[in-house]
Design a protein around this motif. Structure first.
Motif, PDB file in Angstrom:
ATOM      1  N   ILE A  55       1.473  -8.416 111.168  1.00 55.41           N
ATOM      2  CA  ILE A  55       2.516  -8.489 111.958  1.00 55.41           C
ATOM      3  C   ILE A  55       3.468  -7.315 111.309  1.00 55.41           C
ATOM      4  CG2 ILE A  55       4.678  -9.803 111.235  1.00 55.41           C
ATOM      5  CD1 ILE A  55       2.738 -12.339 110.790  1.00 55.41           C
ATOM      6  N   LEU A  56       3.275  -6.633 110.370  1.00 54.36           N
ATOM      7  CA  LEU A  56       4.079  -5.596 109.913  1.00 54.36           C
ATOM      8  C   LEU A  56       3.575  -4.369 110.749  1.00 54.36           C
ATOM      9  CD1 LEU A  56       4.007  -6.017 105.934  1.00 54.36           C
ATOM     10  CD2 LEU A  56       5.987  -6.554 107.562  1.00 54.36           C
ATOM     11  N   ASP A  57       2.630  -4.074 111.137  1.00 50.62           N
ATOM     12  CA  ASP A  57       2.028  -3.170 112.146  1.00 50.62           C
ATOM     13  C   ASP A  57       2.564  -3.086 113.426  1.00 50.62           C
ATOM     14  OD1 ASP A  57       0.695  -1.948 109.910  1.00 50.62           O
ATOM     15  OD2 ASP A  57      -1.178  -2.644 110.579  1.00 50.62           O
ATOM     16  N   ALA A  58       2.793  -4.448 114.012  1.00 50.78           N
ATOM     17  CA  ALA A  58       3.521  -4.666 115.219  1.00 50.78           C
ATOM     18  C   ALA A  58       5.032  -4.444 115.084  1.00 50.78           C
ATOM     19  CB  ALA A  58       2.858  -6.039 115.590  1.00 50.78           C
ATOM     20  N   ALA A  59       5.466  -4.529 114.296  1.00 51.79           N
ATOM     21  CA  ALA A  59       7.113  -4.590 113.870  1.00 51.79           C
ATOM     22  C   ALA A  59       7.636  -3.113 114.219  1.00 51.79           C
ATOM     23  CB  ALA A  59       7.512  -4.905 112.557  1.00 51.79           C
ATOM     24  N   ALA A  91      -0.119  -6.916 120.370  1.00 51.55           N
ATOM     25  CA  ALA A  91      -0.574  -6.167 119.302  1.00 51.55           C
ATOM     26  C   ALA A  91      -1.059  -6.966 118.207  1.00 51.55           C
ATOM     27  CB  ALA A  91       0.311  -5.075 119.068  1.00 51.55           C
ATOM     28  N   ALA A  92       0.047  -7.961 117.833  1.00 58.71           N
ATOM     29  CA  ALA A  92      -0.241  -8.845 116.483  1.00 58.71           C
ATOM     30  C   ALA A  92      -1.494  -9.591 116.877  1.00 58.71           C
ATOM     31  CB  ALA A  92       0.999  -9.384 116.160  1.00 58.71           C
ATOM     32  N   GLN A  93      -1.511 -10.273 117.885  1.00 63.01           N
ATOM     33  CA  GLN A  93      -2.584 -11.117 118.485  1.00 63.01           C
ATOM     34  C   GLN A  93      -3.895 -10.587 118.409  1.00 63.01           C
ATOM     35  OE1 GLN A  93      -2.169 -14.810 119.306  1.00 63.01           O
ATOM     36  NE2 GLN A  93      -0.456 -14.465 118.127  1.00 63.01           N
ATOM     37  N   ALA A  94      -3.860  -9.494 118.795  1.00 65.05           N
ATOM     38  CA  ALA A  94      -5.104  -8.554 119.036  1.00 65.05           C
ATOM     39  C   ALA A  94      -5.718  -8.441 117.537  1.00 65.05           C
ATOM     40  CB  ALA A  94      -5.117  -7.342 119.761  1.00 65.05           C
ATOM     41  N   CYS A  95      -4.654  -7.904 116.766  1.00 63.55           N
ATOM     42  CA  CYS A  95      -4.892  -7.749 115.106  1.00 63.55           C
ATOM     43  C   CYS A  95      -5.749  -9.194 114.476  1.00 63.55           C
ATOM     44  CB  CYS A  95      -3.989  -7.295 114.601  1.00 63.55           C
ATOM     45  SG  CYS A  95      -4.083  -6.586 112.579  1.00 63.55           S
ATOM     46  N   PHE A  96      -4.748 -10.200 114.820  1.00 63.25           N
ATOM     47  CA  PHE A  96      -5.366 -11.285 114.345  1.00 63.25           C
ATOM     48  C   PHE A  96      -6.723 -11.545 114.895  1.00 63.25           C
ATOM     49  CE2 PHE A  96      -1.003 -13.345 114.560  1.00 63.25           C
ATOM     50  CZ  PHE A  96      -0.392 -12.665 113.298  1.00 63.25           C
ATOM     51  N   ALA A  98      -9.189  -9.395 115.694  1.00 65.45           N
ATOM     52  CA  ALA A  98     -10.021  -8.503 115.079  1.00 65.45           C
ATOM     53  C   ALA A  98     -10.195  -9.011 113.570  1.00 65.45           C
ATOM     54  CB  ALA A  98      -9.478  -7.026 115.250  1.00 65.45           C
ATOM     55  N   ASN A  99      -9.430  -9.719 112.956  1.00 65.26           N
ATOM     56  CA  ASN A  99      -9.559  -9.834 111.707  1.00 65.26           C
ATOM     57  C   ASN A  99     -10.023 -11.442 111.296  1.00 65.26           C
ATOM     58  OD1 ASN A  99      -8.889  -7.684 109.794  1.00 65.26           O
ATOM     59  ND2 ASN A  99      -7.272  -7.560 111.550  1.00 65.26           N
ATOM     60  N   GLY A 100     -10.208 -12.097 112.424  1.00 64.29           N
ATOM     61  CA  GLY A 100     -10.626 -13.540 112.129  1.00 64.29           C
ATOM     62  C   GLY A 100      -9.495 -14.626 112.042  1.00 64.29           C
ATOM     63  N   ILE A 101      -8.449 -14.497 112.288  1.00 72.83           N
ATOM     64  CA  ILE A 101      -7.149 -15.366 111.883  1.00 72.83           C
ATOM     65  C   ILE A 101      -6.820 -15.886 113.260  1.00 72.83           C
ATOM     66  CG2 ILE A 101      -4.746 -15.108 111.345  1.00 72.83           C
ATOM     67  CD1 ILE A 101      -5.544 -12.040 109.997  1.00 72.83           C
ATOM     68  N   PRO A 102      -6.597 -17.093 112.997  1.00 74.34           N
ATOM     69  CA  PRO A 102      -6.193 -17.781 114.244  1.00 74.34           C
ATOM     70  C   PRO A 102      -4.818 -17.464 114.909  1.00 74.34           C
ATOM     71  CG  PRO A 102      -6.615 -19.309 112.322  1.00 74.34           C
ATOM     72  CD  PRO A 102      -6.761 -17.935 111.960  1.00 74.34           C
TER      73      PRO A 102
END
Length: 105
Positions: A55-59, A91-96, A98-102
């Motif tokens: 989230i912070l990286d996408a902000a 961007a946040a969804q892609a990061c989620f 990639a990190n196995g976060i729903p």
């Protein structure tokens, strides 16, 4: 207040770094103390930590400033809405993913 003191200590310790990068890092550290507790409500600590980083990286810098303003207080409705809005970005969804976060819905 403690988070602000830690952030200021980080600023002083990294004085030789690029000023823009230093500001960004300080904003992210401060905003983390606001975002993590909100995210941690819905998921365990480790996934919440990863989701918070996404989230912070996408902000944007303006959004980080907005989030950082709530340091030391419980996040209100507007802050939670800002966090959700950022979390829904591609961007946040892609990061989620990639990190196995729903994904956030």
């Amino acid at each position: 207040m403690r988070a602000l003191a830690v952030s200021l200590a980080a600023v002083l310790g990294l004085a030789a770094c690029d000023p823009a990068e230093l500001v960004q890092d300080t904003l992210k550290r401060t905003a983390h103390t606001v975002v993590f507790p909100v995210v941690n409500i819905d998921m365990p600590a480790e996934p919440a930590r990863k989701a918070t980083k996404c989230i912070l990286d996408a902000a944007s810098e303006d959004e980080l400033r907005l989030l950082a303003r709530d340091v030391g207080v419980e996040a209100g409705t507007a802050t939670k809405a800002t966090i959700r809005q950022i979390a829904l970005r591609p961007a946040a969804q892609a990061c989620f993913a990639a990190n196995g976060i729903p994904p956030v819905r």
